[in-house]
Design an enzyme around this catalytic site. Structure first.
Site, PDB file in Angstrom:
ATOM      1  NE  ARG A  35      61.113  46.102 -22.466  1.00  0.00           N
ATOM      2  CZ  ARG A  35      61.325  47.548 -22.628  1.00  0.00           C
ATOM      3  NH1 ARG A  35      61.758  47.741 -23.856  1.00  0.00           N
ATOM      4  NH2 ARG A  35      61.368  48.261 -21.830  1.00  0.00           N
ATOM      5  CE  LYS A  48      66.435  27.657 -32.924  1.00  0.00           C
ATOM      6  NZ  LYS A  48      67.433  27.342 -31.843  1.00  0.00           N
ATOM      7  NE  ARG A  56      66.233  54.895 -24.028  1.00  0.00           N
ATOM      8  CZ  ARG A  56      66.617  56.278 -24.190  1.00  0.00           C
ATOM      9  NH1 ARG A  56      66.455  56.864 -23.191  1.00  0.00           N
ATOM     10  NH2 ARG A  56      67.092  56.566 -25.281  1.00  0.00           N
ATOM     11  CB  THR A  57      65.008  48.681 -20.487  1.00  0.00           C
ATOM     12  OG1 THR A  57      64.211  49.952 -21.069  1.00  0.00           O
ATOM     13  CG2 THR A  57      64.737  47.886 -19.375  1.00  0.00           C
ATOM     14  CG  HIS A  85      59.102  49.860 -17.838  1.00  0.00           C
ATOM     15  ND1 HIS A  85      59.913  49.227 -17.363  1.00  0.00           N
ATOM     16  CD2 HIS A  85      59.501  50.311 -19.070  1.00  0.00           C
ATOM     17  CE1 HIS A  85      60.949  49.429 -18.038  1.00  0.00           C
ATOM     18  NE2 HIS A  85      60.754  50.144 -19.112  1.00  0.00           N
TER      19      HIS A  85
END
Lengths: 325, 441
Positions: free
Chosen positions: A114, A92, A64-65, A142
């Site tokens: 994020r 990696k 959603r974000t 947030h």
């Protein structure tokens, strides 16, 4: 920066709510308000960010974000690229700093990041030239979630000042809780946090909130009930004995909600665990629940943030453009 | 510029015009000192009052302090296995700059120093490449894995000066009891890192308001105190000699004071950063301030200084933990712990003298006589016949610590730009000057 005129958001990035003034928060909310109206029109697209590049860099899965930021960028006319940890070179062994440097060399105008670890977005922001928006870092902050929550409340109640807000659930690990605490306290609301003692610390009172461990007393007379998601790995024995016991004592149902004001709003940042932290009927109560409205506000808030942060960017080509080529 | 101390004969050197300070016997007086070869040959207030005879080279100490070379009881030198972080050569050069003439290095290398052959390897490499003395601590358990005890007796015969699992706490209480018990028969010292691992969990800084705000998992003080209290019970059961490596919390100081009042054979160290910084150094996720044990609250820092003053805490250590850039330039929770501390231990300790917290004699004792006594070393004193390990210390001149200025291979210091007062002007190991400060540097 302290002397900046009102009605200006003077920062290069949006890394957190902590440290922002009420005036700065108001600038972001007022701009968001304009985008709510625009988003309800058929033609939602603008060309404000035409030619600008937005990179969504997600080191932790999110639907959603990420979608919300993607829509926000596209509606403003930006080119949007999504990168997730699964597909990126992080797997990696590339370090966060190397990733930041690599992306920076591609001259994005805004990075939305994020990351599962607190402070990672701050670290990355030190290494890039573009605007950085924190889309959630570990248990830290947030900020756009807190802004969209505030916008939702402000539109429903006309103000934030003087309201009593209860934030309930896994406070200890929640970046949503921290950003909301900072924002609501700054804007003059009263905040309570409600959680079993394993999921909150008494030290939260240093942030200016009341700490409760009982839902009935915590919800007494509140205007807003904000529920938080309980992560699956914390449900079974490590922090609380079981889902069943958690729901019994801390799940939001009509019985516990009765302690709140009769018109108290119910909020949840999503995704919800129905039957864990919130009863399904309560979540879907069209008179009380504003959960879907929060999602709508999310896009508007993210458009406002992108708009304001990119307006600080220069329109000149980067100084090293030739050298880099 | 630095030279090996184990090669060549330095001849006779007269250190004149010095303030002789030797915490071993409490000496603090103006005077001179003569070294002959690798040993101290004469010392006293009247020495060379009629001038230095011909054929003896002269070092004018300019009225500065002449003290026994410092002993750093806890440093990690990357050999073998972590040469990209530090080597015996680079670590010992950093030590020399910091006035340290004996480094006691930790066994948590790769391979772990849990075998007599590895002790000999370190000693041999150190003689070849290090500019100061280096003695390893042996591992307490094989591989520092906490399952079975090492051949402590054989390791000690090879040169291991104490036994520890480095930055790992030996969680198995039964094994710890037996290790203390066994070591008591050979009069060996066991050194423990105080952190109850399950309680510390994924914690990466001091538990408290700051950690809460930063959204970082905290390590409660109880993790240190539980470890210490448990060990003190085992010391009581066994009579084994026990040393708490790095004390960070006020409550630990209280526990130790109680144990000492009951005359248990316990001692404790403190890392320079634990009396020079508190948790606010973490600030905005500064990984250079990530340490183990973590930097604590201001009241803990003050209690630690009080413990140093009243003798509850015995030694000052650098807890030198070199970390390369990649290990530190990470999100806080993932970043490596530790500070490159060899060069800053002495000046940071001198802050306590300048701000009146501790007498100079006590500060120097904690880096000379105290560790020498604990470890049974022949160094750490200004005595005729003792090894000529010396440091000339300018107590006064102000300067600024700078990251680029460090000679250690890894430059992970949270003290960059910190204004400070006093430094080592000259470091002498076995009669050889291995470091001389030049003001132009």
């Amino acid at each position: 920066m302290a002397t900046a005129a009102p009605h200006v958001y003077p920062h290069r990035h949006l890394l957190g709510i902590e440290g922002l003034s009420a005036a700065e928060i108001t600038v972001l909310l007022d701009r968001s308000e304009e985008y709510v109206d625009q988003n309800r029109r058929v033609d939602k697209k603008q060309s404000l960010l035409r030619g600008r590049t937005l990179i969504n860099l997600f080191f932790e899965s999110s639907t959603r974000t990420r979608t919300s930021f993607e829509l926000a960028g596209k509606r403003l006319g930006a080119d949007v690229i999504n990168m997730s940890a699964e597909a990126s070179s992080i797997r990696k062994g590339e370090t966060l700093i190397d990733t930041a440097m690599t992306l920076n060399a591609m001259h994005p105008d805004a990075l939305v990041v994020r990351h599962p670890h607190s402070g990672a977005v701050n670290l990355l922001a030190q290494k890039v030239d573009c605007a950085v928006i924190n889309a959630g870092d570990g248990s830290h902050e947030h900020p756009t979630q807190a802004l969209l929550d505030a916008l939702t409340i402000r539109r429903r109640r006309g103000r934030l000042d003087g309201l009593i807000v209860a934030i309930c659930g896994d406070i200890l690990h929640s970046r949503v809780a921290r950003s909301n605490i900072h924002l609501l306290i700054t804007m003059g609301a009263r905040v309570r946090v409600v959680a079993p003692p394993t999921l909150v610390s008494p030290l939260f009172d240093r942030m200016g909130v009341e700490v409760h461990t009982n839902m009935e007393t915590g919800l007494e007379g509140v205007d807003i009930v904000m529920m938080l998601r309980l992560q699956t790995e914390r449900m079974q024995g490590s922090y609380v004995p079981s889902v069943r016991e958690y729901f019994h004592f801390y799940g939001l149902d009509y019985q516990k909600l009765a302690a709140a004001k009769p018109d108290a709003l119910i909020m949840h940042p999503g995704p919800m665990n129905r039957g864990v932290e919130i009863d399904t009927d309560v979540a879907d109560d069209i008179d009380r629940s504003v959960i879907r409205e929060q999602v709508e506000m999310g896009v508007a808030v993210r458009m406002a943030c992108l708009d304001i942060l990119t307006s600080h960017l220069s329109n000149d080509p980067p100084a090293d453009a030739d050298a880099a080529a | 510029m630095a030279r090996s101390f184990s090669k060549g004969d330095p001849g006779q050197v007269a250190y004149i015009n010095a303030r002789l300070i030797d915490p071993w016997d409490g000496r603090d007086e103006p005077g001179a000192l003569l070294t002959e070869g690798s040993r101290i040959a004469d010392i006293g207030p009247g020495l060379f009052s009629d001038g230095v005879p011909e054929g003896i080279s002269t070092v004018d100490c300019g009225g500065h302090v002449l003290a026994p070379g410092l002993i750093d009881m806890r440093a990690f030198l990357g050999e073998p296995g972590f040469e990209h972080k530090e080597t015996l050569a680079t670590g010992s050069e950093a030590a020399a700059v910091g006035g340290v003439t004996t480094i006691i290095c930790l066994p948590g290398t790769n391979p772990v120093i849990d075998d007599a052959a590895l002790v000999e390897y370190i000693e041999r490499r150190a003689r070849e490449y290090a500019v100061v003395r280096v003695h390893p601590m042996g591992a307490l358990t094989n591989g520092t894995e906490g399952h079975e005890m090492t051949e402590m007796g054989l390791l000690a015969e090879a040169g291991a000066v104490a036994f520890t699992d480095g930055d790992r706490f030996l969680a198995d209480a039964q094994l710890m009891r037996r290790a203390l018990s066994y070591a008591s028969g050979l009069d060996l010292l066991i050194v423990q890192h105080l952190e109850e691992a399950a309680l510390a969990g994924s914690g990466c800084m001091n538990e408290g308001e700051l950690a809460l705000r930063l959204g970082l998992p905290g390590i409660p003080i109880a993790a240190e105190v539980i470890a210490l209290e448990r060990d003190l019970r085992l010391v009581e059961l066994t009579g084994g000699r026990y040393h708490a490596a790095c004390v960070s919390a006020a409550e630990s100081v209280t526990c130790l004071a109680r144990a000492k009042a009951r005359e248990l054979p316990v001692s404790a160290g403190v890392a320079a950063h634990h009396f020079a910084l508190n948790e606010t150094a973490v600030g905005d996720y500064r990984t250079f301030a990530k340490t183990s044990p973590p930097l604590r609250a201001e009241e803990d820092r003050l209690a630690v200084i009080q413990g140093m003053r009243d003798g509850t805490i015995d030694v000052i250590v650098s807890d030198h933990s070199p970390q390369d850039q990649e290990s530190k330039r990470q999100p806080f929770i993932q970043a490596a712990s530790g500070i490159a501390g060899l060069e800053t231990m002495l000046p940071l300790a001198l802050e306590l003298y300048h701000n009146g917290s501790l007498p100079l004699m006590r500060i120097l004792e904690m880096m000379t006589a105290a560790p020498a006594r604990l470890l049974g070393l022949a160094v750490g004193r200004l005595e005729v016949g003792a090894p000529a390990d010396l440091v000339v210390i300018d107590l006064e001149t102000p300067w600024r610590i700078s990251e680029e200025g460090l000679v250690a291979k890894s430059k992970n210091t949270p003290f960059d730009r910190r204004p400070i007062q006093g430094r080592a002007l000259r470091t002498v190991v076995a009669g050889h000057t291995v470091f001389e400060f030049t003001a132009s540097a």
